[in-house]
Design a protein around this motif. Structure first.
Motif, PDB file in Angstrom:
ATOM      1  N   THR A 187      15.985 -25.071 -23.166  1.00  0.00           N
ATOM      2  CA  THR A 187      15.861 -26.455 -23.581  1.00  0.00           C
ATOM      3  C   THR A 187      14.098 -26.462 -23.671  1.00  0.00           C
ATOM      4  O   THR A 187      13.923 -27.604 -22.798  1.00  0.00           O
ATOM      5  N   ILE A 188      13.312 -27.196 -24.541  1.00  0.00           N
ATOM      6  CA  ILE A 188      12.032 -27.475 -25.133  1.00  0.00           C
ATOM      7  C   ILE A 188      11.603 -28.257 -25.783  1.00  0.00           C
ATOM      8  O   ILE A 188      11.554 -28.560 -26.838  1.00  0.00           O
ATOM      9  N   ALA A 189      11.973 -29.677 -24.593  1.00  0.00           N
ATOM     10  CA  ALA A 189      12.214 -31.465 -25.787  1.00  0.00           C
ATOM     11  C   ALA A 189      11.118 -31.819 -26.669  1.00  0.00           C
ATOM     12  O   ALA A 189      10.961 -32.293 -27.894  1.00  0.00           O
ATOM     13  N   SER A 190       9.529 -31.150 -26.173  1.00  0.00           N
ATOM     14  CA  SER A 190       8.435 -31.621 -26.974  1.00  0.00           C
ATOM     15  C   SER A 190       7.656 -29.543 -25.891  1.00  0.00           C
ATOM     16  O   SER A 190       7.683 -29.549 -24.941  1.00  0.00           O
ATOM     17  N   GLY A 191       6.542 -29.613 -26.470  1.00  0.00           N
ATOM     18  CA  GLY A 191       5.932 -28.329 -26.179  1.00  0.00           C
ATOM     19  C   GLY A 191       6.155 -27.856 -26.431  1.00  0.00           C
ATOM     20  O   GLY A 191       6.510 -27.437 -27.607  1.00  0.00           O
ATOM     21  N   ASN A 192       4.988 -26.194 -26.351  1.00  0.00           N
ATOM     22  CA  ASN A 192       5.179 -25.665 -27.791  1.00  0.00           C
ATOM     23  C   ASN A 192       5.679 -23.711 -26.286  1.00  0.00           C
ATOM     24  O   ASN A 192       5.962 -23.593 -25.269  1.00  0.00           O
ATOM     25  N   PHE A 193       6.225 -22.873 -27.485  1.00  0.00           N
ATOM     26  CA  PHE A 193       6.647 -21.955 -26.239  1.00  0.00           C
ATOM     27  C   PHE A 193       5.784 -20.599 -26.622  1.00  0.00           C
ATOM     28  O   PHE A 193       5.836 -20.266 -27.591  1.00  0.00           O
ATOM     29  N   ASN A 194       5.343 -19.955 -25.638  1.00  0.00           N
ATOM     30  CA  ASN A 194       4.221 -19.007 -25.928  1.00  0.00           C
ATOM     31  C   ASN A 194       4.755 -17.821 -24.908  1.00  0.00           C
ATOM     32  O   ASN A 194       4.630 -17.901 -23.438  1.00  0.00           O
ATOM     33  N   ASN A 195       5.284 -16.982 -26.226  1.00  0.00           N
ATOM     34  CA  ASN A 195       5.452 -15.713 -25.299  1.00  0.00           C
ATOM     35  C   ASN A 195       4.160 -14.359 -25.440  1.00  0.00           C
ATOM     36  O   ASN A 195       4.178 -13.699 -27.114  1.00  0.00           O
ATOM     37  N   SER A 196       3.631 -13.519 -23.992  1.00  0.00           N
ATOM     38  CA  SER A 196       3.075 -12.894 -24.472  1.00  0.00           C
ATOM     39  C   SER A 196       4.054 -11.511 -23.813  1.00  0.00           C
ATOM     40  O   SER A 196       2.754 -10.256 -23.370  1.00  0.00           O
ATOM     41  N   GLY A 197       4.650 -11.770 -23.146  1.00  0.00           N
ATOM     42  CA  GLY A 197       5.895 -10.941 -22.219  1.00  0.00           C
ATOM     43  C   GLY A 197       6.919 -10.690 -22.973  1.00  0.00           C
ATOM     44  O   GLY A 197       6.937  -9.941 -23.757  1.00  0.00           O
ATOM     45  N   ASN A 198       8.229  -9.883 -22.049  1.00  0.00           N
ATOM     46  CA  ASN A 198       9.264  -9.915 -22.501  1.00  0.00           C
ATOM     47  C   ASN A 198      10.178 -10.989 -21.757  1.00  0.00           C
ATOM     48  O   ASN A 198       9.823 -11.702 -20.881  1.00  0.00           O
ATOM     49  N   PHE A 199      11.245 -11.639 -23.526  1.00  0.00           N
ATOM     50  CA  PHE A 199      11.660 -12.501 -23.039  1.00  0.00           C
ATOM     51  C   PHE A 199      13.226 -12.284 -24.366  1.00  0.00           C
ATOM     52  O   PHE A 199      13.054 -11.386 -25.192  1.00  0.00           O
ATOM     53  N   THR A 200      14.111 -11.957 -23.389  1.00  0.00           N
ATOM     54  CA  THR A 200      16.091 -11.156 -23.861  1.00  0.00           C
ATOM     55  C   THR A 200      16.676 -12.548 -23.771  1.00  0.00           C
ATOM     56  O   THR A 200      16.787 -13.216 -22.832  1.00  0.00           O
ATOM     57  N   LEU A 201      16.936 -12.586 -25.133  1.00  0.00           N
ATOM     58  CA  LEU A 201      18.176 -14.273 -24.776  1.00  0.00           C
ATOM     59  C   LEU A 201      19.470 -13.080 -25.472  1.00  0.00           C
ATOM     60  O   LEU A 201      19.300 -12.388 -26.453  1.00  0.00           O
ATOM     61  N   SER A 202      20.327 -13.340 -24.512  1.00  0.00           N
ATOM     62  CA  SER A 202      21.688 -12.731 -24.869  1.00  0.00           C
ATOM     63  C   SER A 202      22.794 -13.219 -24.565  1.00  0.00           C
ATOM     64  O   SER A 202      22.701 -14.415 -24.066  1.00  0.00           O
ATOM     65  N   GLY A 203      23.813 -12.619 -25.023  1.00  0.00           N
ATOM     66  CA  GLY A 203      25.419 -13.056 -24.768  1.00  0.00           C
ATOM     67  C   GLY A 203      25.501 -14.448 -24.992  1.00  0.00           C
ATOM     68  O   GLY A 203      24.909 -14.531 -25.828  1.00  0.00           O
ATOM     69  N   ALA A 204      25.994 -15.208 -24.408  1.00  0.00           N
ATOM     70  CA  ALA A 204      26.078 -16.784 -24.824  1.00  0.00           C
ATOM     71  C   ALA A 204      24.802 -17.776 -24.601  1.00  0.00           C
ATOM     72  O   ALA A 204      25.054 -19.149 -24.217  1.00  0.00           O
TER      73      ALA A 204
END
Length: 186
Positions: A143-160
């Motif tokens: 949870t990022i309530a404020s701020g940014n998500f900067n992804n230059s790597g590997n991000f995996t979101l799975s399951g629940a």
């Protein structure tokens, strides 16, 4: 004030001396409190459980207000097994942090240059999250309530796993989403 009586020099000197001591005491107290800074806690190469002193260089586990550097090596991991709140987190290249069944709250930045896994834990941020390493979220939540998500790597979101983002999402890396619980409101 009765101006018909003059103040004796001895009486005036006593008032000045008392007020000087009060001023000195308040000044020392102010500067002591002003210069108390949060500590930076760095994990040992061996890692371990977050709340255990031997996991950290110097033998002291992080507390609220601290900055944390995860510096494990090889297959060693620091595991968050107790909900905790800190300011900033940096995971060094080659290091691993696992959030297991607890909440890690940061009020500053979170930088992952290594490996971050969220199995059943929660990462709650109010600052920027930067991922240039590997970040896997299975049944956990980011949870990022404020701020940014900067992804230059590997991000995996799975399951629940769940991602709740109020800020901006910027990616030049690899993203694998197999979870239906993604919410962007930024």
């Amino acid at each position: 004030i009765d101006t018909s009586q003059s103040l004796s020099p001895l009486f005036l000197a006593k008032i000045v001396r008392i007020n000087t001591w009060k001023l000195a005491f308040v000044s020392v107290l102010f500067f002591t409190v002003s210069f108390v800074n949060a500590a930076t806690r760095k994990s040992t190469a061996a890692g371990g459980t977050w709340a255990t002193g031997y996991t950290w260089v110097g033998g002291v586990a992080p507390v609220a207000g601290d900055d944390v550097i995860i510096a494990t090596t090889g297959t060693n991991t620091v595991t968050v097994g107790t909900s905790t709140s800190i300011v900033n987190v940096t995971i060094n290249t080659g290091a691993t942090l696992n959030i297991a069944n607890r909440t890690l709250t940061t009020t500053g930045f979170f930088v992952n240059n290594g490996r971050l896994t969220g199995t059943t834990g929660i990462v709650a941020l109010t600052g920027d999250f930067t991922n240039s390493g590997n970040f896997t979220l299975t049944t956990g939540r980011l949870t990022i309530a404020s701020g940014n998500f900067n992804n230059s790597g590997n991000f995996t979101l799975s399951g629940a796993g769940r991602l709740l983002l109020v800020g901006n999402y910027i990616t030049t890396g690899t993203v694998t989403l197999t979870s239906s619980a993604v919410q962007f409101t930024g």
